[in-house]
Design an enzyme around this catalytic site. Structure first.
Site, short mmCIF file in Angstrom:
data_model
loop_
_atom_site.label_atom_id
_atom_site.label_comp_id
_atom_site.label_asym_id
_atom_site.label_seq_id
_atom_site.Cartn_x
_atom_site.Cartn_y
_atom_site.Cartn_z
N SER A 8 -53.70 51.33 -37.49
CA SER A 8 -54.63 51.63 -38.36
C SER A 8 -54.07 52.44 -39.45
O SER A 8 -53.30 51.75 -40.27
CB SER A 8 -55.71 52.49 -37.50
N ASP B 243 -61.95 42.86 -35.85
CA ASP B 243 -61.48 44.55 -35.97
C ASP B 243 -62.76 44.85 -37.04
O ASP B 243 -62.82 44.66 -38.05
CB ASP B 243 -60.38 44.60 -36.65
N HIS C 95 -60.39 46.91 -32.28
CA HIS C 95 -59.36 47.55 -33.05
C HIS C 95 -58.23 47.58 -32.66
O HIS C 95 -57.82 48.07 -31.73
CB HIS C 95 -60.11 48.90 -33.63
#
Length: 553
Positions: free
Chosen positions: A261, A494, A522
């Site tokens: 991320s 996602d 995610h």
């Protein structure tokens, strides 16, 4: 980055699914708050120089790339890390067995390294077989604001045995975070109040704007009072420079790195700063460095609505779905219920707190970070408890997990860090009226449920208009010319870092391969998909890239 709309908490931070699973299990079966938090909601903006009497002058960019070759930095690159067994931390549920901890000293300001230093908390899990050791694998779980120490404690066992045998796995709390020299802006009581507040009726735009502006100014003033000079120097580029010091101190000539991320942005800036020192970089659940805060927030708003709609349609096909049996209406029923909590909050198992609309939206977003097999089941159960039994406890637990609140009502500082780093990384100018209208039209077309209360006032500032300084950082494409090949991993469903961001990040690099997971949730690595895990492991262990265009179902 800063939240775009008031309705929900959509940001670019999340942890890998291994941690999501931990939180789901603890939230639904034990009734305890999750161990780790995921993404962060930031209402934020923060104090102007005029409001605070502080220096509003722009920070000067510092040319990077010298690192260990810079004479002014020699004392930092030549220090010794005092590794020792990690003490038991009663504040966490992690297992410190086999983990070693140390503190690393880095300059607060790389442009003036002799002025002041700060501490970076570091942790490692040593390679299991010295004979096949490749080096160290530095990790970052996301953020900005997530603790790399918490990540290592909770997930190191989820990495493959071959990776364990070959790497010392290293985590660290970035500057400003957790056990490193940390920023603070709000007290626990102030966080509780903010997280539960629904604010004025969204239809009263003037009152809503005044409410948001006051929160932004109060937050910024708290940051300035509690964190002072640290605020200027917690940006991601400085974290990348810290990471190069750590690379050197653990004995690696090149950086091997696993970032999730926001950690993909950190990895990208490292490759930009030190392209000749890149080893094997895996960037999973990518952020697009060229996207500004407005584009990023809109992308997340759309991504989360699409993910929620897919969940709701699936729920409607199952017996007893709390959202009803009509797939065409299920998502609307869910959003209507969440919004109804503004006037009819639900009781919870915490007698002092009720489930407000804001907390319920946060808990729902938290569960959408997980995949279909885990998150959707938990979300069905959470909606059922609230809609059918009038019990808001599950929503509250997942909101607390998301917000970094433990069972004792204490918050970590991840929410503070999110805004502080966002403003240190980018301060875009307010969008033009034409762009505001264009954005509103896009949101209403692609995310009609999540943006139905949106107005032009939601875009009236860049998000850091009350901050006490200006940053030179701006969104840009990272090419990392001269770096080693980089592996980018993206998931088609996602919601937090939409798949298009992984595509753009990979396309921007001079040398990169995009590996795709077709599914929900995610991030992709260490979530149980053998195709993804084998491809990433082959790259980390052997340097073998998957074929360009590889897709795993």
């Amino acid at each position: 980055m800063n939240t775009l709309l008031r309705r929900s908490a959509l940001v670019r931070r999340a942890l890998p699914a291994a941690l999501v699973a931990t939180a789901l299990i603890s939230g639904c079966s034990t009734g305890a708050a999750g161990k780790v938090k995921d993404s962060e909601s930031s209402t934020s903006s923060a104090p102007s120089a005029a409001a605070n009497g502080s220096d509003a002058g722009p920070l000067k960019p510092v040319s990077g790339g010298k690192g260990q070759d810079d004479p002014a930095l020699q004392s930092f690159y030549k220090q010794k890390l005092g590794w020792a067994a990690c003490p038991d931390d009663p504040k966490t549920d992690g297992d410190e067995t086999g983990l070693e901890c140390a503190k690393m000293r880095v300059p607060l300001d790389y442009a003036n390294p002799g002025a002041r230093s700060i501490d970076i908390a570091v942790m490692r899990y040593k390679a299991g077989d010295g004979g096949s050791r490749i080096g160290s694998l530095l990790t970052n779980p996301g953020g900005p604001g997530a603790s790399g120490l918490d990540y290592l404690e909770n997930t190191v066992q989820d990495l493959s045995p071959d990776v364990h045998r070959s790497f010392d796995v290293v985590g660290f709390d970035p500057r400003g975070v957790g056990k490193s020299t940390a920023v603070r802006c709000l007290t626990d009581a102030e966080r509780d109040q903010r997280n539960s507040e629904d604010g004025p009726d969204p239809k009263d735009q003037a009152a809503s704007k005044a409410f948001s502006d006051k929160r932004a100014k109060d937050f910024a003033a708290g940051c300035q009072a509690k964190s002072g000079d640290l605020l200027k120097f917690v940006g991601t580029r400085n974290v990348a420079r810290d990471m190069d010091v750590l690379r050197y101190l653990v004995g690696d000539k090149k950086l091997n790195y696993l970032g999730f991320s926001y950690g993909t942005y950190l990895g990208a800036l490292y490759a930009e700063e030190f392209p000749g020192r890149t080893g094997r970089l895996v960037l999973d659940g990518a952020v697009d460095p060229a996207a500004d805060q407005l584009d990023e927030s809109v992308g997340q708003q759309v991504g989360f609505e699409q993910s929620f709609t897919r969940f709701a349609k699936d729920c409607a096909t199952r017996a007893g779905c709390p959202l009803g049996s009509d797939p065409a209406k299920a998502a609307t029923n869910g959003v209507d219920f969440l919004d109804s909590l503004r006037t009819n909050p639900l009781p919870t198992d915490d007698a002092r707190r009720k489930l407000t609309s804001s907390l319920a939206w946060t808990g729902m977003i938290r569960l959408l970070y997980a995949d279909e097999s885990q998150g959707w089941k938990a979300l069905r159960e959470t909606f059922a408890a609230a809609m059918q039994r009038g019990d808001g406890s599950l929503f509250l637990r997942f909101a607390d997990d998301y917000n970094g609140r433990d069972e004792r009502g204490r918050y970590d500082n991840s929410m503070d860090v999110l805004t502080v780093v966002g403003c240190a990384d980018s301060m875009a100018d307010a969008p033009s009226p034409a762009r505001v209208q264009e954005t509103l039209a896009k949101l209403r077309a692609q995310a009609p449920l999540f943006s139905r209360d949106a107005s032009a006032d939601d875009f009236d500032g860049p998000g850091c208009e009350f901050w006490p300084f200006r940053t030179p950082e701006k969104p840009h494409t990272v090419k990392a010319a001269g770096s080693a090949p980089i592996l980018v991993v993206g998931t088609t469903g996602d919601p937090a870092t939409p798949y298009a961001a992984s595509q753009k990040l990979a396309q921007g690099f001079e040398k990169a391969t995009l590996l795709t997971l077709e599914g929900e949730g995610h991030t992709a690595y260490s979530r149980g998909n053998q195709c993804i895990d084998d491809a990433v492991d082959a790259y980390l262990l052997e340097g073998t890239m998957p074929a360009q265009g590889t897709r795993c179902k």
